[in-house]
Design a protein around this motif. Sequence first.
Motif, PDB file in Angstrom:
ATOM      1  N   ALA A  42      66.964  -5.641  27.300  1.00 18.13           N
ATOM      2  CA  ALA A  42      65.578  -5.208  27.131  1.00 18.13           C
ATOM      3  C   ALA A  42      65.330  -3.878  27.835  1.00 18.13           C
ATOM      4  N   LEU A  43      65.919  -3.727  29.018  1.00 19.13           N
ATOM      5  CA  LEU A  43      65.756  -2.470  29.738  1.00 19.13           C
ATOM      6  C   LEU A  43      66.374  -1.314  28.971  1.00 19.13           C
ATOM      7  N   LEU A  50      64.350   1.973  27.507  1.00 18.84           N
ATOM      8  CA  LEU A  50      64.754   3.322  27.882  1.00 18.84           C
ATOM      9  C   LEU A  50      65.077   4.170  26.656  1.00 18.84           C
ATOM     10  N   MET A  51      65.740   3.566  25.668  1.00 22.35           N
ATOM     11  CA  MET A  51      66.041   4.298  24.436  1.00 22.35           C
ATOM     12  C   MET A  51      64.761   4.679  23.701  1.00 22.35           C
ATOM     13  N   ALA A  52      63.764   3.778  23.724  1.00 22.47           N
ATOM     14  CA  ALA A  52      62.486   4.096  23.082  1.00 22.47           C
ATOM     15  C   ALA A  52      61.776   5.241  23.804  1.00 22.47           C
ATOM     16  N   LEU A  53      61.849   5.245  25.132  1.00 26.66           N
ATOM     17  CA  LEU A  53      61.237   6.338  25.893  1.00 26.66           C
ATOM     18  C   LEU A  53      61.934   7.664  25.614  1.00 26.66           C
ATOM     19  N   ARG A  91      59.107  -3.012  39.568  1.00 25.29           N
ATOM     20  CA  ARG A  91      58.714  -4.127  38.708  1.00 25.29           C
ATOM     21  C   ARG A  91      59.193  -3.900  37.271  1.00 25.29           C
ATOM     22  N   PHE A  92      59.147  -2.651  36.811  1.00 28.49           N
ATOM     23  CA  PHE A  92      59.616  -2.338  35.455  1.00 28.49           C
ATOM     24  C   PHE A  92      61.095  -2.684  35.303  1.00 28.49           C
TER      25      PHE A  92
END
Length: 274
Positions: free
Chosen positions: A106-107, A111-114, A97-98
């Motif tokens: 947006a993905l 991912l960059m934020a994580l 779902r993610f």
Amino acid sequence: MELVRIGEKVIDRQRIYRMVDRILELRASGLSQQDVAHELGIDRTLVSRLESLGEVRRGHKLGLVGFPVGNREALEDVARREGVDFVWLLTEKERRRFIGERSGAALLNDLMALIARARELDHLIFLGSDMRIRLVEALLGPDRVTGIQIGTSPITEDRFVDPEALRQLIRQLRLPRDDRSGREPAGRAPVPREPAGRELVPRTPGARQPGPRAPAGPQERDPGDAGAAEASGGPPAGAVAASSGPAAAAARDEPAPAAPPHHRPATGLPAGPA
């Protein structure tokens, strides 16, 4: 409003609570203690004392990331109780779902934020497949990642992770590095060692240990010389010289031998060739 009277003062508890919440919010956002004190008009020492009162632990920032795990709630509960700073766990359904609910841009941003959040940590526990573990180690460094392989890529169903094993791993990573490696921790007194070059020979209890021998003075004699002379029947060393000197004559109550007269050449004879 909850008021408390202290002497002539009336204290509003809710006002104190709001101020404390504001101080913690500003400090958590990255402001220094001095900046928070300046913005709120309080003393910097108040911010420091407040943090000391509520401090639970002081140590490295630890994170937990993993997918797909079937017992996500149990693992999150363990991580929360052990004080893990960052937790991001997904089941297989949540992972799909993610990915499906986000566009490509947006993905990528998420991912960059994580990744940026993970780089702020001192150590990361990652639960995933062998391929994902190698990827995370390449991003953060193998010395900052502890990987727990839950399957071989690709994993298409939830995997169970033992919560107690995770708890023990978190506590092990909380220990100082010296305790984990079995070495002597810093600050412990070192074990005394023999100086370099000294031969380590086991000592026999009660045996006399050799030591430095003091140089003999002019009046000292080796007892072995006297013993050897007595064994051979002769006088002890030094006895011959003592028996013929003035001290020996005085001991025998005899006059000391006269000193030989000074030799002079005969009268009328030349003392030597002219």
